[in-house]
Design a protein around this motif. Structure first.
Motif, PDB file in Angstrom:
ATOM      1  N   ARG A   1     -82.326 -16.953   5.165  1.00 23.74           N
ATOM      2  CA  ARG A   1     -81.722 -18.168   5.123  1.00 23.74           C
ATOM      3  C   ARG A   1     -81.333 -19.070   4.687  1.00 23.74           C
ATOM      4  NH1 ARG A   1     -85.395 -20.609   8.244  1.00 23.74           N
ATOM      5  NH2 ARG A   1     -85.180 -20.348   9.955  1.00 23.74           N
ATOM      6  N   GLN A   2     -82.239 -18.384   3.089  1.00 24.82           N
ATOM      7  CA  GLN A   2     -81.704 -18.870   1.541  1.00 24.82           C
ATOM      8  C   GLN A   2     -80.409 -18.668   1.047  1.00 24.82           C
ATOM      9  OE1 GLN A   2     -85.262 -19.691  -1.106  1.00 24.82           O
ATOM     10  NE2 GLN A   2     -83.435 -19.982  -2.816  1.00 24.82           N
ATOM     11  N   GLU A   3     -80.215 -17.208   1.605  1.00 24.78           N
ATOM     12  CA  GLU A   3     -79.258 -16.577   0.614  1.00 24.78           C
ATOM     13  C   GLU A   3     -77.734 -17.247   1.427  1.00 24.78           C
ATOM     14  OE1 GLU A   3     -77.844 -12.066   0.117  1.00 24.78           O
ATOM     15  OE2 GLU A   3     -79.860 -12.374   1.158  1.00 24.78           O
ATOM     16  N   VAL A   4     -78.379 -17.469   3.335  1.00 27.54           N
ATOM     17  CA  VAL A   4     -77.565 -17.405   3.551  1.00 27.54           C
ATOM     18  C   VAL A   4     -76.171 -18.756   3.598  1.00 27.54           C
ATOM     19  CG1 VAL A   4     -76.100 -17.460   5.746  1.00 27.54           C
ATOM     20  CG2 VAL A   4     -77.602 -15.808   5.516  1.00 27.54           C
ATOM     21  N   ASN A   5     -77.576 -19.450   3.370  1.00 25.39           N
ATOM     22  CA  ASN A   5     -77.072 -20.938   3.473  1.00 25.39           C
ATOM     23  C   ASN A   5     -76.000 -21.152   2.201  1.00 25.39           C
ATOM     24  OD1 ASN A   5     -77.688 -23.600   3.980  1.00 25.39           O
ATOM     25  ND2 ASN A   5     -78.757 -24.153   2.435  1.00 25.39           N
ATOM     26  N   GLU A   6     -76.311 -20.755   0.907  1.00 28.87           N
ATOM     27  CA  GLU A   6     -76.102 -20.723  -0.236  1.00 28.87           C
ATOM     28  C   GLU A   6     -73.966 -20.386  -0.051  1.00 28.87           C
ATOM     29  OE1 GLU A   6     -77.765 -17.824  -3.055  1.00 28.87           O
ATOM     30  OE2 GLU A   6     -79.476 -19.620  -3.501  1.00 28.87           O
ATOM     31  N   VAL A   7     -74.257 -19.516   0.674  1.00 31.80           N
ATOM     32  CA  VAL A   7     -72.749 -19.009   1.227  1.00 31.80           C
ATOM     33  C   VAL A   7     -71.839 -20.199   2.230  1.00 31.80           C
ATOM     34  CG1 VAL A   7     -71.153 -16.994   2.178  1.00 31.80           C
ATOM     35  CG2 VAL A   7     -72.934 -16.533   0.915  1.00 31.80           C
ATOM     36  N   LEU A   8     -72.908 -20.180   3.134  1.00 28.98           N
ATOM     37  CA  LEU A   8     -72.338 -21.742   3.895  1.00 28.98           C
ATOM     38  C   LEU A   8     -72.383 -22.703   3.294  1.00 28.98           C
ATOM     39  CD1 LEU A   8     -74.968 -21.443   7.225  1.00 28.98           C
ATOM     40  CD2 LEU A   8     -72.567 -20.266   6.463  1.00 28.98           C
ATOM     41  N   LEU A   9     -73.063 -23.202   2.101  1.00 30.39           N
ATOM     42  CA  LEU A   9     -72.729 -24.073   1.645  1.00 30.39           C
ATOM     43  C   LEU A   9     -71.529 -24.101   0.389  1.00 30.39           C
ATOM     44  CD1 LEU A   9     -76.271 -24.923  -0.317  1.00 30.39           C
ATOM     45  CD2 LEU A   9     -74.789 -26.871   1.189  1.00 30.39           C
ATOM     46  N   ARG A  10     -70.886 -22.475   0.260  1.00 29.97           N
ATOM     47  CA  ARG A  10     -70.245 -22.973  -0.739  1.00 29.97           C
ATOM     48  C   ARG A  10     -68.581 -22.916   0.407  1.00 29.97           C
ATOM     49  NH1 ARG A  10     -70.954 -17.179  -2.936  1.00 29.97           N
ATOM     50  NH2 ARG A  10     -68.541 -17.660  -3.161  1.00 29.97           N
ATOM     51  N   THR A  11     -68.585 -22.269   1.474  1.00 27.97           N
ATOM     52  CA  THR A  11     -67.979 -22.557   2.554  1.00 27.97           C
ATOM     53  C   THR A  11     -67.749 -24.194   3.168  1.00 27.97           C
ATOM     54  OG1 THR A  11     -68.723 -20.676   3.992  1.00 27.97           O
ATOM     55  CG2 THR A  11     -67.452 -21.623   5.419  1.00 27.97           C
ATOM     56  N   SER A  12     -69.051 -25.324   3.234  1.00 26.64           N
ATOM     57  CA  SER A  12     -67.955 -26.403   3.494  1.00 26.64           C
ATOM     58  C   SER A  12     -67.778 -26.663   2.290  1.00 26.64           C
ATOM     59  CB  SER A  12     -69.983 -26.800   3.457  1.00 26.64           C
ATOM     60  OG  SER A  12     -69.651 -28.212   3.544  1.00 26.64           O
ATOM     61  N   GLU A  13     -67.943 -26.543   1.156  1.00 30.97           N
ATOM     62  CA  GLU A  13     -67.255 -27.256  -0.236  1.00 30.97           C
ATOM     63  C   GLU A  13     -65.939 -27.228   0.611  1.00 30.97           C
ATOM     64  OE1 GLU A  13     -69.177 -26.151  -3.278  1.00 30.97           O
ATOM     65  OE2 GLU A  13     -70.816 -27.084  -3.031  1.00 30.97           O
ATOM     66  N   LEU A  14     -65.829 -25.762   1.118  1.00 25.85           N
ATOM     67  CA  LEU A  14     -63.585 -25.689   0.928  1.00 25.85           C
ATOM     68  C   LEU A  14     -63.278 -26.365   1.571  1.00 25.85           C
ATOM     69  CD1 LEU A  14     -64.814 -21.588  -0.458  1.00 25.85           C
ATOM     70  CD2 LEU A  14     -62.704 -23.677  -1.917  1.00 25.85           C
TER      71      LEU A  14
END
Length: 284
Positions: free
Chosen positions: A167-180
């Motif tokens: 989940r932590q690995e996925v969340n890092e990408v989801l955070l970047r998605t959110s920022e964009l």
């Protein structure tokens, strides 16, 4: 998936496969999960003990009367399709009543693991529908494939899986998605309300465009007429929040359980990926 296919996802949305099909499940949420007597549940129930309302055919005996009989918590729960996955795939259609006690316990332990993975699949699939997130789509696809592989593991492998690490690995990408995505709605540091305590907050008509409400506590908050376009809603607690006439157009990482827990009206604008809850009224 090619970049050219992104626009076609709406027509064949993989998230449709991540919706609960209770007819293909052995009532796992009614057995595996515990609940305590509260405003959400009329009784106490231990994990692994069948709810007294569960019938022999694995159907709920009070499904049409859950709210009236004190089981509101059941109406806001969603397994993201984990129930049918565990019942029909992981355990090959053998229900927990037919197998051994150890096998039943294993099924109950695996269910929340698969549910967590399926929720991640929901977010990853949604990320691929967001044009602004194209710079991270390659990473999203990689994690999507990895998560799908994990859901297909044996009961023994799933029981040993470190869901938190994945989940932590996925969340890092989801955070970047959110920022964009939020950048296109004017989101920035001033609208970063991650984990904020907004319980009972008076946010009527508030401009929350592009806000990060990840994990925010919006319990019983007044969001009447609020502008939530392009807001990141992942993990936001919307229990009893008033979304009457609010605009959630373009809000992302919003799930059906979150909406089911809130109050709203016919004037509430919601994303196409979720459905308007049946208990919402004309006035909220």
């Amino acid at each position: 998936m090619r970049e050219d296919d992104i626009d076609d996802i709406t027509a064949s949305d993989p998230r449709l496969e991540l919706r609960a099909d209770c007819g293909q499940c052995f009532g796992l949420c009614c057995v595996a999960l515990p609940f305590a007597r509260s405003a959400d549940f009329a009784i106490d129930k231990d994990a692994g003990r069948p709810c007294p309302n569960l019938k022999s055919d694995f159907r709920c005996g009070i499904h049409t009367r859950l709210r009236e009989t004190g089981f509101t918590g059941c109406t806001v729960y969603d397994c993201f399709g984990a129930g049918q996955q565990v019942s029909q795939v992981t355990f090959g259609g053998v229900d927990w009543r037919s197998g051994s006690r150890d096998r039943a316990r294993q099924m109950f332990d695996v269910f929340p693991v698969v549910r967590a993975l399926h929720e991640l699949l929901w977010y990853l699939n949604e990320a691929l529908t967001l044009p602004a997130a194209r710079p991270v789509h390659a990473d999203v696809r990689r994690l999507l494939a990895a998560t799908e592989r994990l859901t297909g593991q044996t009961p023994e492998e799933l029981g040993e899986l470190d869901v938190g690490a994945h989940r932590q690995e996925v969340n890092e990408v989801l955070l970047r998605t959110s920022e964009l995505v939020r950048a296109g709605f004017g989101g920035g540091r001033k609208k970063d309300r991650r984990g904020a305590d907004l319980m009972g907050a008076r946010l009527k008509g508030a401009d929350l465009r592009g806000a990060s409400l990840r994990g925010a506590y919006l319990i019983a908050a007044d969001l009447t007429g609020a502008d939530l376009r392009g807001a990141d809603m992942i993990g936001a607690d919307l229990r009893d929040a008033d979304l009457t006439d609010a605009d959630l157009t373009g809000a992302f990482f919003l799930t059906q359980p979150q909406l089911n827990a809130a109050r709203g009206s016919v004037g509430t604008q919601i994303p196409e990926s979720v459905e308007r809850p049946g208990h919402w009224t004309a006035r909220g």
